[in-house]
Design an enzyme around this catalytic site. Structure first.
Site, PDB file in Angstrom:
ATOM      1  N   HIS A  69       1.890   2.920  -3.240  1.00  0.00           N
ATOM      2  CA  HIS A  69       0.740   3.598  -4.088  1.00  0.00           C
ATOM      3  C   HIS A  69       1.196   5.071  -4.337  1.00  0.00           C
ATOM      4  O   HIS A  69       0.864   5.574  -5.328  1.00  0.00           O
ATOM      5  CB  HIS A  69      -0.662   3.543  -3.357  1.00  0.00           C
ATOM      6  N   GLN A 103       0.705  -1.056  -0.143  1.00  0.00           N
ATOM      7  CA  GLN A 103      -0.007  -0.112  -0.008  1.00  0.00           C
ATOM      8  C   GLN A 103       1.043   1.222  -0.102  1.00  0.00           C
ATOM      9  O   GLN A 103       0.455   2.188  -0.539  1.00  0.00           O
ATOM     10  CB  GLN A 103      -0.798  -0.145   1.387  1.00  0.00           C
ATOM     11  N   HIS A 106     -54.672  14.036  -0.127  1.00  0.00           N
ATOM     12  CA  HIS A 106     -54.179  12.644  -0.032  1.00  0.00           C
ATOM     13  C   HIS A 106     -55.405  11.776   0.429  1.00  0.00           C
ATOM     14  O   HIS A 106     -55.489  10.629  -0.076  1.00  0.00           O
ATOM     15  CB  HIS A 106     -53.247  12.787   1.012  1.00  0.00           C
ATOM     16  N   ASP A 152      -7.046  -6.627  -4.730  1.00  0.00           N
ATOM     17  CA  ASP A 152      -6.825  -5.539  -5.845  1.00  0.00           C
ATOM     18  C   ASP A 152      -6.835  -6.174  -6.985  1.00  0.00           C
ATOM     19  O   ASP A 152      -7.201  -5.459  -8.179  1.00  0.00           O
ATOM     20  CB  ASP A 152      -5.355  -5.266  -5.374  1.00  0.00           C
ATOM     21  N   GLU A 160      -9.640   1.213   4.872  1.00  0.00           N
ATOM     22  CA  GLU A 160      -9.981   0.872   3.607  1.00  0.00           C
ATOM     23  C   GLU A 160      -9.547  -0.549   3.584  1.00  0.00           C
ATOM     24  O   GLU A 160     -10.639  -1.383   3.278  1.00  0.00           O
ATOM     25  CB  GLU A 160      -8.966   1.542   2.653  1.00  0.00           C
ATOM     26  N   HIS A 161      -8.572  -1.016   3.677  1.00  0.00           N
ATOM     27  CA  HIS A 161      -8.201  -2.350   3.829  1.00  0.00           C
ATOM     28  C   HIS A 161      -7.888  -2.678   5.101  1.00  0.00           C
ATOM     29  O   HIS A 161      -6.887  -2.119   5.850  1.00  0.00           O
ATOM     30  CB  HIS A 161      -6.987  -2.679   3.146  1.00  0.00           C
TER      31      HIS A 161
END
Length: 430
Positions: free
Chosen positions: A258, A255, A415, A356, A322-323
């Site tokens: 990235h 990670q 209504h 991934d 996230e992970h």
């Protein structure tokens, strides 16, 4: 990576903060880009290709000939890998389809819900230093399964003016033909407003840098939807003394590479294991081609040691990763303790990179703590769930008085009358 030992819970929120971004300058830049594309369309996109991508384009659309030429340059090994990954992704997402079930709530009253595709979707696929063709698979496959009528793909060109060969091949095998050589915030602007070449869409998907992310957020102001707010990639690993330090170090770096604004978090209940992992991280990072980016990301990263795994799990749920990797001997047990995460990877032989690429789950996930409110991309992301109801004469007679009473109590006479006229007609034999 700085190591924290048993930090008090009062400090957890502060320790869980992600790297900050100067959003004031960022927003100003993106607003200018959005406005320029809205006013000048394709001409502005061509100018931005020259300015940002350092390439001269005659048009932004990728022709069928160019797509075929680029796709042909992909190696046979990679083609086979992409096909296998695509098959797994399709299998997992296809299982998410739902058959409408009709429910009779009252005799004569039948209700059901049906999945209908979002008609026009835009998929942003990053290029640049790492063309993320896997993101195209993750987005386009559920979009096609959902039945989206128009699928627009935007991806930045290289300096030769072509899209990445791998992205071209994925477009080819998925039958995508509405593809444009446009990247960055300008791509999001084009899909938001539409240009002479690029259709306006209803919802925008895909990861990107901070400019892309901010542009997606701004598109909400113009009536579009987006998959989720997003930020730099992140992972949190919980490791016990039985974890393999080499595996954990590799997962953290997968990670960190990235980008410089990514963040990795290591949590465990054994100081020696944490120390062993950090030593190996420093060894492995020097061997990476993206060593500069990964090293910078490690400056944003932290390790935590707690007395017990319950505290480790509580910290993870507070961070909302996230992970989340559970490098734990009793991973099944601890997986049940997860309350907040984008995607969970269980056991020593489940690297995050499996998700991934090829296990089948989707890798477009909420970052920056948004896992508290958002789910990752799925088939549901590409559909609208529309409710239907059908009421017979018997049904309106059974349910009508309930509606009349409630409508009257709210002071909404029209209504009430919409029911009353029907009940009166039935009394009159009409």
């Amino acid at each position: 990576m700085k190591v924290y030992v048993n930090p008090p819970r009062s400090r957890w929120d502060k320790l869980c903060e992600r790297p900050s971004i100067d959003r004031k300058d960022l927003s100003s830049t993106v607003e200018q880009i959005m406005s320029a594309v809205k006013q000048k369309g394709d001409a502005q996109l061509l100018a931005y290709a020259q300015e940002f991508d350092k390439t001269t384009l005659k048009e932004v659309r990728v022709s069928a000939e160019e797509l075929e030429q680029q796709a042909a340059s992909v190696s046979s090994d990679l083609k086979e890998a992409i096909k296998q990954a695509a098959a797994n992704i399709e299998k997992f997402h296809k299982a998410q389809a739902r058959t409408p079930e009709k429910i009779s709530t009252t005799p004569g009253v039948v209700c059901w819900r049906k999945q209908l595709p979002i008609q026009r979707v835009g998929l942003y696929v990053p290029g640049g230093t790492a063309p993320l063709f896997s993101s195209l698979l993750m987005l386009a496959i559920p979009a096609k399964l959902a039945g989206c009528k128009t699928i627009v793909v935007c991806t930045p060109p290289n300096q030769e003016g072509s899209i990445a060969a791998e992205i071209a091949y994925c477009c080819q095998i998925l039958g995508l033909d509405t593809i444009f050589k446009v990247g960055g915030a300008q791509a999001v602007a084009a899909m938001t407003f539409g240009t002479e070449s690029i259709p306006k869409v209803d919802k925008i998907f895909g990861p990107g840098n901070q400019y892309v992310t901010r542009a997606k957020e701004m598109s909400l102001n113009y009536g579009l939807a987006i998959d989720m707010p997003a930020g730099p990639s992140e992972v949190l690993v919980i490791a016990d003394k039985y974890a393999n330090p080499e595996f954990v170090a590799a997962d953290l770096l997968s990670q960190a590479e990235h980008g410089s604004d990514s963040q990795v978090i290591l949590v465990g209940d054994d100081l020696k294991t944490i120390g062993d992992v950090l030593v190996i991280v420093n060894e492995q990072v020097e061997k990476l081609p993206r060593v500069a980016l990964a090293t910078e990301a490690l400056k944003n990263s932290k390790a935590f040691v707690f007395d017990d795994l319950n505290s480790c799990m509580d910290f993870s749920n507070n961070y909302a990763p996230e992970h989340l990797i559970l490098a734990l001997r009793e991973d099944d047990y601890w997986a049940e303790k997860v309350t907040v995460a984008g995607s969970v990877f269980m056991g020593n032989f489940t690297p995050e990179s499996a998700g991934d690429y090829a296990s089948g789950t989707n890798h477009t996930l909420p970052t920056n703590g948004y896992a508290r409110q958002y789910s990752g991309v799925s088939l549901d992301s590409f559909v609208n769930k529309v409710t239907f109801q059908q009421i017979s004469a018997q049904g309106i007679q059974n349910l009508g008085p309930v509606i009349e009473t409630m409508a009257k109590a709210e002071g909404l006479e029209a209504h009430k009358n919409a029911v009353t006229v029907r009940l009166n007609a039935l009394k009159d034999g009409n």
